[in-house]
Design an enzyme around this catalytic site. Structure first.
Site, PDB file in Angstrom:
ATOM      1  N   GLU A 172       0.823  -1.224   0.000  1.00 40.53           N
ATOM      2  CA  GLU A 172       0.000   0.000   0.000  1.00 40.53           C
ATOM      3  C   GLU A 172       0.854   1.272   0.000  1.00 40.53           C
ATOM      4  OE1 GLU A 172      -2.974  -0.161   3.116  1.00 40.53           O
ATOM      5  OE2 GLU A 172      -4.019  -1.808   2.118  1.00 40.53           O
ATOM      6  N   GLU A 292      -5.568  -8.437  -0.056  1.00 37.82           N
ATOM      7  CA  GLU A 292      -6.287  -8.099   1.181  1.00 37.82           C
ATOM      8  C   GLU A 292      -7.739  -7.880   0.795  1.00 37.82           C
ATOM      9  OE1 GLU A 292      -4.744  -5.129   3.875  1.00 37.82           O
ATOM     10  OE2 GLU A 292      -2.682  -5.547   3.270  1.00 37.82           O
TER      11      GLU A 292
HETATM   12  O1  AHR Z   1      -5.150  -5.778   7.163  1.00 33.90           O
HETATM   13  C1  AHR Z   1      -5.026  -4.631   7.954  1.00 33.90           C
HETATM   14  C2  AHR Z   1      -4.293  -3.507   7.240  1.00 33.90           C
HETATM   15  O2  AHR Z   1      -5.099  -3.034   6.193  1.00 33.90           O
HETATM   16  C3  AHR Z   1      -3.001  -3.866   6.557  1.00 33.90           C
HETATM   17  O3  AHR Z   1      -1.911  -3.794   7.411  1.00 33.90           O
HETATM   18  C4  AHR Z   1      -2.885  -2.815   5.507  1.00 33.90           C
HETATM   19  O4  AHR Z   1      -2.145  -3.243   4.380  1.00 33.90           O
HETATM   20  C5  AHR Z   1      -4.306  -2.453   5.168  1.00 33.90           C
HETATM   21  O5  AHR Z   1      -4.514  -1.095   5.147  1.00 33.90           O
END
Ligand code: AHR
Length: 504
Positions: A172, A292
């Site tokens: 990210e 994610e």
């Molecule tokens: O999964 C929780 C967080 O969400 C992770 O660390 C990050 O990559 C995302 O913003």
């Protein structure tokens, strides 16, 4: 109106990569410490790993696990987490404002992966570090030559290289919350030169460049275009991250229908990647790693995070307790991922244990399945081979956030090698039952082996340590005659049907 699906056995969406059933372990809250790793726990093995959790991970069918972050990785020095445990330094962990004891690191994670039977997906730190450190970590992990770093791994008791194939180039990096946050050009240069350096060591690695942290980032589209303009030839995947916050979405119908949003995000990402492909006159496709995704009560995290003082070790962060509605949303998101299996070749539900996890634990106590465990476990067990998507007719239901959406979403899978398949179907209507008919076409299906329905009595129902099976699948009636499946989907339900037949 009846929902009708018509399968053309000669026209699958694509091959399902088992990596679609991935998960994520980050040094965040109690995911690692008291989640997968708790040396004092009664179930802990000689490596300090919780075997009760390992059993649930296997039952869930997780195939690949991303590690060590997440936001955590962007300020992580992997060297802190290897070698004699007594000599490892404790550090301030900036992303989650915790104290990182480093008693769990890369080697412990590899041991856990072996025991869990999962493939590791490692992320390198492109926040505070760069090419040199990525190559060093690669040498430590996979090195076979007589180098200092490969020797360090051997000296630490791990003779054989781990052979990790999948690597994330940072996390990210467009997010201002990220340590070492970068603009698109700076990240693109760094990711490209890191990928090149890593490929100089091992040309066959599979590398994942960071896409936007979310579809809602103002830079979505331009970020990916810039990154791929530079990195197209040296990466294999672009990442997508997407969370659905029930407190923001507000109405259950929209939450349950979150798959329509993920659909649009995936379509947008494919269009963006293919735009760069066309500009480059390339014949290579960039694949999507949805590394994610989940339901996350994000707004309540903001309040929770402010309630801790100092630098606690493994504080209870992001410990969402999932509802029946959340489980239906997860079931729908899995259908969306499978329907895009021609381009989605990896996906990680975030995260695995305690932290927005399908598995919960108590320190020193039990481990149990959250509501969201069930659709994942059923899909991971059944949906192999190829996916077919063919809803030709279904009513519309109204949602506040997404407007009118198809009432039933579904995917059929068939594995010609094993002669097994599945139907996964979601009824997004909260009030109406939906009769469904599936014309299986030339798929050689002979029997319905099982049918499991997730239909929470109340959409707000949750599973707890005291009542761990309140929301769980139950058997359901599905008929098969003349190559057609017929089933009635109750309101607000998700169905997993196991099909058997001839191989080939
Ligand atoms: O999964 C929780 C967080 O969400 C992770 O660390 C990050 O990559 C995302 O913003």
């Amino acid at each position: 109106m009846k929902t009708r699906l018509v399968i053309d056995a000669d026209r699958p969406v694509g091959d399902i990569s088992p990596r679609i059933f991935g998960s994520f372990v980050e040094h965040l809250g109690r995911c690692v410490y008291t989640g997968i790793f708790e040396p004092d726990h009664p179930s802990a093995d000689s490596d300090g790993l919780r075997t009760d959790v390992l059993e649930l991970v296997k039952e869930m069918g997780v195939t690949v696990v991303r590690y060590p972050g997440g936001n955590f990785v962007s300020a992580y020095d992997w060297e802190d987490g290897v070698g004699p445990v007594q000599q490892r330094p404790a550090r301030l962990e900036l992303a989650w404002h915790s104290l990182e004891p480093n008693t769990f690191g890369t080697d412990e994670f590899m041991a856990w992966c072996r025991k869990a039977g999962v493939e590791p997906m490692l992320a390198v730190n492109l926040g505070t570090r760069g090419e040199r450190d990525a190559v060093d970590l690669l040498d430590y992990v996979n090195g076979d030559a007589p180098t200092a770093l490969a020797q360090q791994r051997r000296d630490n008791g791990h003779e054989e290289p781990y052979g990790v194939t999948l690597w994330c180039l940072g996390n990210e990096m467009d997010g201002p919350w990220q340590v070492g946050h970068k603009n698109a050009d700076d990240y693109a240069y760094l990711a490209t030169s890191t990928a090149r350096a890593m490929r100089m060591v091992e040309p066959s690695l599979e590398l994942i460049a960071c896409g936007s942290a979310s579809w809602e980032m103002p830079t979505f589209g331009d970020w990916e275009r810039t990154v791929l303009d530079h990195a197209y030839d040296v990466v294999d995947f672009i990442s997508l991250h997407r969370y659905y916050d029930p407190d923001v979405i507000a109405d259950d119908a929209s939450l349950v229908a979150s798959g329509v949003d993920l659909d649009r995000f995936i379509a947008g990402m494919i269009a963006t990647a293919d735009h760069v492909k066309a500009k480059k006159r390339s014949d290579k496709d960039i694949m999507l790693s949805v590394d994610e995704w989940n339901v996350w009560h994000l707004a309540s995290y903001e309040a929770q995070a402010k309630s801790f003082e100092g630098w606690p070790v493994a504080p209870p962060l992001l410990e969402d307790v999932y509802t029946g509605a959340d489980a239906l949303a997860v079931g729908g998101l899995l259908i969306t991922l499978l329907r895009h299996c021609d381009r989605v070749k990896a996906a990680c539900q975030a995260q695995l244990v305690n932290v927005i996890g399908p598995i919960m634990t108590r320190k020193g106590g039990p481990a149990w399945r959250q509501t969201t465990f069930h659709p994942f476990a059923l899909a991971a067990r059944l949906a192999r081979g190829r996916a077919y998507h063919a809803v030709v007719e279904t009513p519309l239901v109204e949602t506040v956030r997404f407007g009118p959406v198809p009432a039933v979403d579904a995917v059929v899978t068939w594995d010609a090698e094993t002669g097994r398949g599945s139907l996964l179907a979601l009824n997004r209507s909260l009030t109406e039952a939906m009769p469904v008919e599936v014309d299986l076409g030339a798929l050689p299906v002979e029997a319905v082996a099982s049918a499991q329905l997730l239909r929470p009595d109340d959409l707000a129902d949750v599973n707890t340590a005291e009542d761990p099976d309140r929301v769980a699948p139950v058997g359901h009636e599905v008929a098969l005659a003349d190559g057609r499946l017929t089933v009635e989907l109750p309101p607000a339900s998700w169905l997993a049907v196991e099909l058997t037949g001839r191989e080939g």
